[in-house]
Design an enzyme around this catalytic site. Structure first.
Site, PDB file in Angstrom:
ATOM      1  N   ASP A 297       0.248  -1.186  -0.071  1.00  0.00           N
ATOM      2  CA  ASP A 297       0.176   0.624  -0.250  1.00  0.00           C
ATOM      3  C   ASP A 297       0.862   1.231  -0.133  1.00  0.00           C
ATOM      4  OD1 ASP A 297      -2.559   0.496   0.071  1.00  0.00           O
ATOM      5  OD2 ASP A 297      -3.243  -0.522   1.813  1.00  0.00           O
TER       6      ASP A 297
ATOM      7  N   TRP B 178       2.397   8.057  -2.855  1.00  0.00           N
ATOM      8  CA  TRP B 178       4.482   8.148  -3.108  1.00  0.00           C
ATOM      9  C   TRP B 178       4.072   8.689  -4.450  1.00  0.00           C
ATOM     10  CZ3 TRP B 178       7.512   6.810  -6.956  1.00  0.00           C
ATOM     11  CH2 TRP B 178       9.183   6.464  -6.941  1.00  0.00           C
TER      12      TRP B 178
ATOM     13  N   ARG C 134       0.078   8.080 -10.918  1.00  0.00           N
ATOM     14  CA  ARG C 134      -0.545   6.859 -10.299  1.00  0.00           C
ATOM     15  C   ARG C 134       0.012   5.579 -10.452  1.00  0.00           C
ATOM     16  NH1 ARG C 134      -4.073   6.688  -5.985  1.00  0.00           N
ATOM     17  NH2 ARG C 134      -4.089   4.637  -6.079  1.00  0.00           N
TER      18      ARG C 134
ATOM     19  N   HIS D 258       3.676   2.649  -8.801  1.00  0.00           N
ATOM     20  CA  HIS D 258       3.049   1.357  -9.026  1.00  0.00           C
ATOM     21  C   HIS D 258       4.601   0.691 -10.077  1.00  0.00           C
ATOM     22  CE1 HIS D 258      -1.003   2.007  -7.568  1.00  0.00           C
ATOM     23  NE2 HIS D 258      -1.802   1.806  -9.033  1.00  0.00           N
TER      24      HIS D 258
ATOM     25  N   LEU E  87      10.969 -20.382  -2.577  1.00  0.00           N
ATOM     26  CA  LEU E  87      10.599 -19.647  -2.148  1.00  0.00           C
ATOM     27  C   LEU E  87       8.862 -19.885  -2.915  1.00  0.00           C
ATOM     28  CD1 LEU E  87       9.408 -17.125  -0.612  1.00  0.00           C
ATOM     29  CD2 LEU E  87       9.944 -15.888  -2.733  1.00  0.00           C
TER      30      LEU E  87
ATOM     31  N   ARG F 202       1.902  -5.009   6.574  1.00  0.00           N
ATOM     32  CA  ARG F 202       0.760  -3.561   5.823  1.00  0.00           C
ATOM     33  C   ARG F 202       1.549  -2.239   5.761  1.00  0.00           C
ATOM     34  NH1 ARG F 202      -5.331  -2.588   4.649  1.00  0.00           N
ATOM     35  NH2 ARG F 202      -5.234  -1.088   2.610  1.00  0.00           N
TER      36      ARG F 202
ATOM     37  N   ARG G 178      -5.299  -1.828   8.587  1.00  0.00           N
ATOM     38  CA  ARG G 178      -6.763  -2.978   8.850  1.00  0.00           C
ATOM     39  C   ARG G 178      -6.206  -4.193   7.889  1.00  0.00           C
ATOM     40  NH1 ARG G 178      -7.908   2.074   6.260  1.00  0.00           N
ATOM     41  NH2 ARG G 178      -7.634   1.822   4.211  1.00  0.00           N
TER      42      ARG G 178
ATOM     43  N   SER H 262      -8.630  -5.352   5.059  1.00  0.00           N
ATOM     44  CA  SER H 262      -8.924  -4.444   3.826  1.00  0.00           C
ATOM     45  C   SER H 262      -9.191  -6.193   2.418  1.00  0.00           C
ATOM     46  CB  SER H 262      -8.691  -3.777   2.691  1.00  0.00           C
ATOM     47  OG  SER H 262      -8.041  -3.075   3.087  1.00  0.00           O
TER      48      SER H 262
HETATM   49  C1  FPP Z   1      -1.731   0.098  -3.539  1.00  0.00           C
HETATM   50  O1  FPP Z   1      -1.232   0.777  -3.488  1.00  0.00           O
HETATM   51  C2  FPP Z   1      -1.179  -1.168  -4.483  1.00  0.00           C
HETATM   52  C3  FPP Z   1      -1.609  -1.286  -5.415  1.00  0.00           C
HETATM   53  C4  FPP Z   1      -3.419  -1.424  -5.565  1.00  0.00           C
HETATM   54  C5  FPP Z   1      -1.324  -1.925  -6.821  1.00  0.00           C
HETATM   55  C6  FPP Z   1      -0.159  -3.134  -6.542  1.00  0.00           C
HETATM   56  C7  FPP Z   1       0.813  -3.123  -7.299  1.00  0.00           C
HETATM   57  C8  FPP Z   1       1.656  -3.825  -7.969  1.00  0.00           C
HETATM   58  C9  FPP Z   1       2.880  -3.241  -6.770  1.00  0.00           C
HETATM   59  C10 FPP Z   1       2.516  -3.730  -9.263  1.00  0.00           C
HETATM   60  C11 FPP Z   1       3.546  -5.136  -9.019  1.00  0.00           C
HETATM   61  C12 FPP Z   1       3.195  -6.070  -8.695  1.00  0.00           C
HETATM   62  C13 FPP Z   1       3.992  -7.950  -8.918  1.00  0.00           C
HETATM   63  C14 FPP Z   1       3.322  -9.028  -8.251  1.00  0.00           C
HETATM   64  C15 FPP Z   1       4.624  -7.253  -7.907  1.00  0.00           C
HETATM   65  P1  FPP Z   1      -2.659   2.596  -3.812  1.00  0.00           P
HETATM   66  O2  FPP Z   1      -2.455   2.717  -4.923  1.00  0.00           O
HETATM   67  O3  FPP Z   1      -4.058   2.196  -3.038  1.00  0.00           O
HETATM   68  O4  FPP Z   1      -1.526   3.454  -2.667  1.00  0.00           O
HETATM   69  P2  FPP Z   1      -2.035   4.595  -2.080  1.00  0.00           P
HETATM   70  O5  FPP Z   1      -3.040   3.879  -1.075  1.00  0.00           O
HETATM   71  O6  FPP Z   1      -1.105   5.362  -2.249  1.00  0.00           O
HETATM   72  O7  FPP Z   1      -3.753   5.434  -3.692  1.00  0.00           O
END
Ligand code: FPP
Length: 216
Positions: free
Chosen positions: A2, A7, A15, A19, A113, A164, A170, A172
């Site tokens: 998260d 970030w 956004r 990711h 792993l 988390r 939480r 989620s």
């Molecule tokens: C939550 O942060 C993150 C996600 C919904 C996507 C996570 C996916 C990746 C990191 C892609 C790479 C995949 C792998 C398998 C390593 P958020 O967008 O909810 O962040 P925010 O709460 O700051 O908005």
């Protein structure tokens, strides 16, 4: 994982850049988990609820997941990683599903792993799936043991530690069934900044916990 969006926002980036940075952080943590001989690592990559995000972000995430899977599959053999995926297949893009199947098949014999990607995953959906699968298999009653056999991966051990990031405290809809006795570690660090040192800190905190499983 998260905090990718925040970030990116703090850097005036889209956004998706968050990711992308998150995928790099995941790579570091996977390597660290291997070094620490951790047998199972589940990463929550896309939740069943994430479909409500803007289409542009969903498309970008699907593309990033495909790229990440390609990279993992290429390196999984050298690194002895076994890849699993937990979640509902529909409505994931057909190309991604093909890639997932290939990755899972190609790495099935690896003994290091087990990297379990929670993809289009929701715990309530998983429990509902298990109940329906148990009925379809002719089970006459539900017990915790019986239902466990119909989860997405019956052989996935309950997580000992759930981390988390980003200050959210939480679950989620993550591994609700399996988390009955898990320890939790919350950190304000945003996922792209979560590194080996932070991971080690989480493991140290876990090592200091007393796990009683309902006992005294
Ligand atoms: C939550 O942060 C993150 C996600 C919904 C996507 C996570 C996916 C990746 C990191 C892609 C790479 C995949 C792998 C398998 C390593 P958020 O967008 O909810 O962040 P925010 O709460 O700051 O908005």
């Amino acid at each position: 994982m998260d905090g990718n969006g925040r970030w990116a926002g703090a850097r005036h980036l889209p956004r998706l850049a968050g990711h992308q940075a998150g995928a790099k952080a995941a790579e570091k943590i996977i390597m660290r988990a291997q070094q620490k001989n951790i047998p199972f690592l589940t990463l929550y990559a896309f939740s069943a609820e994430n479909w409500s995000r803007p289409q542009e972000e969903i498309d970008g995430l699907m593309k990033l997941l495909a790229q990440t899977l390609t990279r993992y599959t290429r390196t999984a053999a050298d690194r002895n990683i076994r890849l699993w995926v937990s979640g509902e297949r529909a409505p994931l893009p057909i190309e991604l599903l093909k890639q997932i199947d290939e990755a899972v098949n190609q790495t099935a014999g690896n003994t290091g792993l087990t990297l379990n990607l929670a993809l289009n995953y929701g715990a309530r959906q998983e429990i509902t799936h298990a109940a329906n699968a148990a009925l379809a298999a002719g089970e006459k009653e539900f017990t915790p043991q019986i239902l466990s056999r119909y989860l997405y991966h019956p052989d996935l051990p309950d997580p000992e530690l759930i981390i988390r990031t980003s200050g959210e405290e939480r679950l989620s809809n993550f591994l609700l069934w399996q988390a009955a006795y898990s320890e939790f570690y919350f950190t304000p660090t945003l996922w792209p900044d979560f590194n080996e040192k932070e991971f080690d800190n989480a493991l140290t905190a876990y090592a200091a916990r007393t796990r009683r499983f309902g006992n005294i």
